[in-house]
Design a protein around this motif. Structure first.
Motif, PDB file in Angstrom:
ATOM      1  N   ASN A 119      -9.812 -10.860 -10.365  1.00  0.00           N
ATOM      2  CA  ASN A 119      -8.814  -9.795 -10.286  1.00  0.00           C
ATOM      3  C   ASN A 119      -8.544  -9.418  -8.829  1.00  0.00           C
ATOM      4  O   ASN A 119      -7.389  -9.324  -8.399  1.00  0.00           O
ATOM      5  N   ALA A 120      -9.613  -9.222  -8.070  1.00  0.00           N
ATOM      6  CA  ALA A 120      -9.472  -8.811  -6.661  1.00  0.00           C
ATOM      7  C   ALA A 120      -8.738  -9.873  -5.843  1.00  0.00           C
ATOM      8  O   ALA A 120      -7.901  -9.557  -4.995  1.00  0.00           O
ATOM      9  N   ARG A 121      -9.045 -11.126  -6.108  1.00  0.00           N
ATOM     10  CA  ARG A 121      -8.387 -12.206  -5.338  1.00  0.00           C
ATOM     11  C   ARG A 121      -6.912 -12.322  -5.700  1.00  0.00           C
ATOM     12  O   ARG A 121      -6.092 -12.668  -4.836  1.00  0.00           O
ATOM     13  N   LEU A 122      -6.580 -12.027  -6.947  1.00  0.00           N
ATOM     14  CA  LEU A 122      -5.171 -12.017  -7.348  1.00  0.00           C
ATOM     15  C   LEU A 122      -4.427 -10.906  -6.604  1.00  0.00           C
ATOM     16  O   LEU A 122      -3.333 -11.122  -6.059  1.00  0.00           O
ATOM     17  N   VAL A 123      -5.024  -9.718  -6.553  1.00  0.00           N
ATOM     18  CA  VAL A 123      -4.431  -8.589  -5.823  1.00  0.00           C
ATOM     19  C   VAL A 123      -4.320  -8.941  -4.338  1.00  0.00           C
ATOM     20  O   VAL A 123      -3.280  -8.737  -3.703  1.00  0.00           O
ATOM     21  N   GLN A 124      -5.395  -9.513  -3.785  1.00  0.00           N
ATOM     22  CA  GLN A 124      -5.425  -9.870  -2.359  1.00  0.00           C
ATOM     23  C   GLN A 124      -4.329 -10.890  -2.018  1.00  0.00           C
ATOM     24  O   GLN A 124      -3.602 -10.731  -1.031  1.00  0.00           O
ATOM     25  N   ARG A 125      -4.191 -11.913  -2.859  1.00  0.00           N
ATOM     26  CA  ARG A 125      -3.160 -12.926  -2.599  1.00  0.00           C
ATOM     27  C   ARG A 125      -1.763 -12.319  -2.646  1.00  0.00           C
ATOM     28  O   ARG A 125      -0.893 -12.657  -1.842  1.00  0.00           O
ATOM     29  N   THR A 126      -1.570 -11.400  -3.584  1.00  0.00           N
ATOM     30  CA  THR A 126      -0.266 -10.740  -3.715  1.00  0.00           C
ATOM     31  C   THR A 126       0.038  -9.904  -2.476  1.00  0.00           C
ATOM     32  O   THR A 126       1.116 -10.001  -1.892  1.00  0.00           O
ATOM     33  N   LEU A 127      -0.926  -9.075  -2.070  1.00  0.00           N
ATOM     34  CA  LEU A 127      -0.694  -8.156  -0.957  1.00  0.00           C
ATOM     35  C   LEU A 127      -0.642  -8.865   0.395  1.00  0.00           C
ATOM     36  O   LEU A 127      -0.009  -8.377   1.335  1.00  0.00           O
ATOM     37  N   ALA A 128      -1.316 -10.024   0.510  1.00  0.00           N
ATOM     38  CA  ALA A 128      -1.308 -10.780   1.764  1.00  0.00           C
ATOM     39  C   ALA A 128      -0.095 -11.711   1.851  1.00  0.00           C
ATOM     40  O   ALA A 128       0.186 -12.266   2.910  1.00  0.00           O
ATOM     41  N   ASP A 129       0.619 -11.863   0.741  1.00  0.00           N
ATOM     42  CA  ASP A 129       1.765 -12.774   0.704  1.00  0.00           C
ATOM     43  C   ASP A 129       2.882 -12.242   1.616  1.00  0.00           C
ATOM     44  O   ASP A 129       3.165 -11.044   1.620  1.00  0.00           O
ATOM     45  N   PRO A 130       3.529 -13.129   2.395  1.00  0.00           N
ATOM     46  CA  PRO A 130       4.552 -12.674   3.346  1.00  0.00           C
ATOM     47  C   PRO A 130       5.738 -11.968   2.692  1.00  0.00           C
ATOM     48  O   PRO A 130       6.399 -11.149   3.314  1.00  0.00           O
ATOM     49  N   ARG A 131       6.016 -12.287   1.432  1.00  0.00           N
ATOM     50  CA  ARG A 131       7.108 -11.595   0.740  1.00  0.00           C
ATOM     51  C   ARG A 131       6.587 -10.454  -0.127  1.00  0.00           C
ATOM     52  O   ARG A 131       7.094  -9.334  -0.079  1.00  0.00           O
ATOM     53  N   GLN A 132       5.545 -10.736  -0.922  1.00  0.00           N
ATOM     54  CA  GLN A 132       5.054  -9.744  -1.883  1.00  0.00           C
ATOM     55  C   GLN A 132       4.433  -8.520  -1.208  1.00  0.00           C
ATOM     56  O   GLN A 132       4.608  -7.396  -1.678  1.00  0.00           O
ATOM     57  N   GLY A 133       3.694  -8.727  -0.124  1.00  0.00           N
ATOM     58  CA  GLY A 133       3.056  -7.602   0.576  1.00  0.00           C
ATOM     59  C   GLY A 133       4.074  -6.565   1.028  1.00  0.00           C
ATOM     60  O   GLY A 133       3.984  -5.382   0.652  1.00  0.00           O
ATOM     61  N   PRO A 134       5.072  -6.971   1.830  1.00  0.00           N
ATOM     62  CA  PRO A 134       6.105  -6.011   2.248  1.00  0.00           C
ATOM     63  C   PRO A 134       6.879  -5.419   1.076  1.00  0.00           C
ATOM     64  O   PRO A 134       7.289  -4.267   1.108  1.00  0.00           O
ATOM     65  N   LEU A 135       7.049  -6.208   0.033  1.00  0.00           N
ATOM     66  CA  LEU A 135       7.762  -5.730  -1.160  1.00  0.00           C
ATOM     67  C   LEU A 135       7.004  -4.568  -1.805  1.00  0.00           C
ATOM     68  O   LEU A 135       7.591  -3.528  -2.129  1.00  0.00           O
ATOM     69  N   PHE A 136       5.687  -4.711  -1.966  1.00  0.00           N
ATOM     70  CA  PHE A 136       4.894  -3.628  -2.553  1.00  0.00           C
ATOM     71  C   PHE A 136       4.858  -2.404  -1.640  1.00  0.00           C
ATOM     72  O   PHE A 136       4.915  -1.275  -2.108  1.00  0.00           O
ATOM     73  N   LYS A 137       4.769  -2.631  -0.327  1.00  0.00           N
ATOM     74  CA  LYS A 137       4.814  -1.493   0.599  1.00  0.00           C
ATOM     75  C   LYS A 137       6.116  -0.720   0.440  1.00  0.00           C
ATOM     76  O   LYS A 137       6.126   0.514   0.421  1.00  0.00           O
ATOM     77  N   ALA A 138       7.216  -1.452   0.320  1.00  0.00           N
ATOM     78  CA  ALA A 138       8.524  -0.808   0.159  1.00  0.00           C
ATOM     79  C   ALA A 138       8.597  -0.043  -1.155  1.00  0.00           C
ATOM     80  O   ALA A 138       9.144   1.064  -1.217  1.00  0.00           O
ATOM     81  N   MET A 139       8.045  -0.620  -2.216  1.00  0.00           N
ATOM     82  CA  MET A 139       8.032   0.051  -3.522  1.00  0.00           C
ATOM     83  C   MET A 139       7.235   1.355  -3.459  1.00  0.00           C
ATOM     84  O   MET A 139       7.647   2.385  -3.988  1.00  0.00           O
ATOM     85  N   ILE A 140       6.073   1.288  -2.811  1.00  0.00           N
ATOM     86  CA  ILE A 140       5.212   2.478  -2.704  1.00  0.00           C
ATOM     87  C   ILE A 140       5.916   3.551  -1.887  1.00  0.00           C
ATOM     88  O   ILE A 140       5.898   4.737  -2.234  1.00  0.00           O
ATOM     89  N   ALA A 141       6.574   3.136  -0.804  1.00  0.00           N
ATOM     90  CA  ALA A 141       7.315   4.087   0.036  1.00  0.00           C
ATOM     91  C   ALA A 141       8.424   4.756  -0.779  1.00  0.00           C
ATOM     92  O   ALA A 141       8.606   5.973  -0.718  1.00  0.00           O
ATOM     93  N   ALA A 142       9.151   3.959  -1.557  1.00  0.00           N
ATOM     94  CA  ALA A 142      10.246   4.505  -2.371  1.00  0.00           C
ATOM     95  C   ALA A 142       9.716   5.471  -3.427  1.00  0.00           C
ATOM     96  O   ALA A 142      10.338   6.497  -3.715  1.00  0.00           O
ATOM     97  N   ALA A 143       8.559   5.133  -3.987  1.00  0.00           N
ATOM     98  CA  ALA A 143       7.993   5.949  -5.069  1.00  0.00           C
ATOM     99  C   ALA A 143       7.574   7.338  -4.594  1.00  0.00           C
ATOM    100  O   ALA A 143       7.508   8.275  -5.389  1.00  0.00           O
ATOM    101  N   THR A 144       7.311   7.476  -3.300  1.00  0.00           N
ATOM    102  CA  THR A 144       6.883   8.789  -2.787  1.00  0.00           C
ATOM    103  C   THR A 144       8.019   9.803  -2.810  1.00  0.00           C
ATOM    104  O   THR A 144       7.773  11.003  -2.775  1.00  0.00           O
TER     105      THR A 144
END
Length: 208
Positions: free
Chosen positions: A94-119
């Motif tokens: 589970n942790a490695r799946l999360v890590q790969r997603t967040l370290a991915d050049p597209r997915q990482g910034p995408l999740f950051k943007a989603m979290i920023a929007a959600a605030t």
């Protein structure tokens, strides 16, 4: 999967409607990853997706609705859980799946943007919460299996254990510029597994 001889205007899974949605969501995700929510514009997304502007406005209406649909699509596309036969093995997967997603050049910034929007946008926050609820529910049975095997105390909150795996990885993503590697993922899994075995996630622990 092709639309074959479908009548014009009929909605078929895998037909034009599905292709339009996929193209628009891909364009929205790319824009989010590159430039963040502030630069999301439905007309621009339509242009990038090579889809009629009217179609995009009619189907989604607002940027917020489009972001919510993107999150729903990401939840639907997410990989199923891995079962290794041990709590630590499962949590590491589970942790490695999360890590790969967040370290991915597209997915990482995408999740950051989603979290920023959600605030600052309630509907995006609701969609983000729903996305994580789906992911936690997908992996929670791994903890239940550990309870059944006697690895973890009866009464452990299975959802809390799964959340505990991801928490340090998201914290690092949001608070440091450090690259998330597999060592960080494994450490998060080991900490959550050790805490679970020690009874840290028992329901109603410390109450009464």
């Amino acid at each position: 999967m092709g639309s074959g001889g479908a009548e014009p205007g009929t909605v078929r899974p895998g037909g034009r409607t599905a292709r339009v949605r996929a193209a628009v969501l891909r364009a929205a995700g790319d824009t989010l990853a590159e430039r963040g929510v502030a630069h999301l514009d439905l007309a621009d997304i339509a242009r990038r997706a090579d889809v009629g502007k009217t179609t995009v406005y009619r189907r989604w209406g607002t940027v917020t609705s489009l972001v919510a649909d993107l999150l729903m699509d990401m939840a639907e596309q997410s990989l199923p859980r891995t079962e290794t036969g041990s709590l630590l093995g499962d949590l590491k997967a589970n942790a490695r799946l999360v890590q790969r997603t967040l370290a991915d050049p597209r997915q990482g910034p995408l999740f950051k943007a989603m979290i920023a929007a959600a605030t600052c946008e309630a509907k995006t926050a609701e969609a983000l919460h729903h996305f994580y609820d789906i992911r936690v529910k997908e992996w929670a049975p791994c903890v239940q299996q550990a309870i059944d095997r006697g690895e973890v105390p009866e009464g452990t909150d299975t959802h809390e254990v799964i959340r505990a795996v991801s928490a340090p990885l998201y914290y690092r993503l949001l608070t440091t510029g450090d690259h998330l590697d597999e060592a960080a993922a494994d450490r998060a899994a080991e900490a959550a597994a050790a805490a679970a075995r020690a009874g840290a996630y028992l329901r109603n622990k410390g109450l009464g």
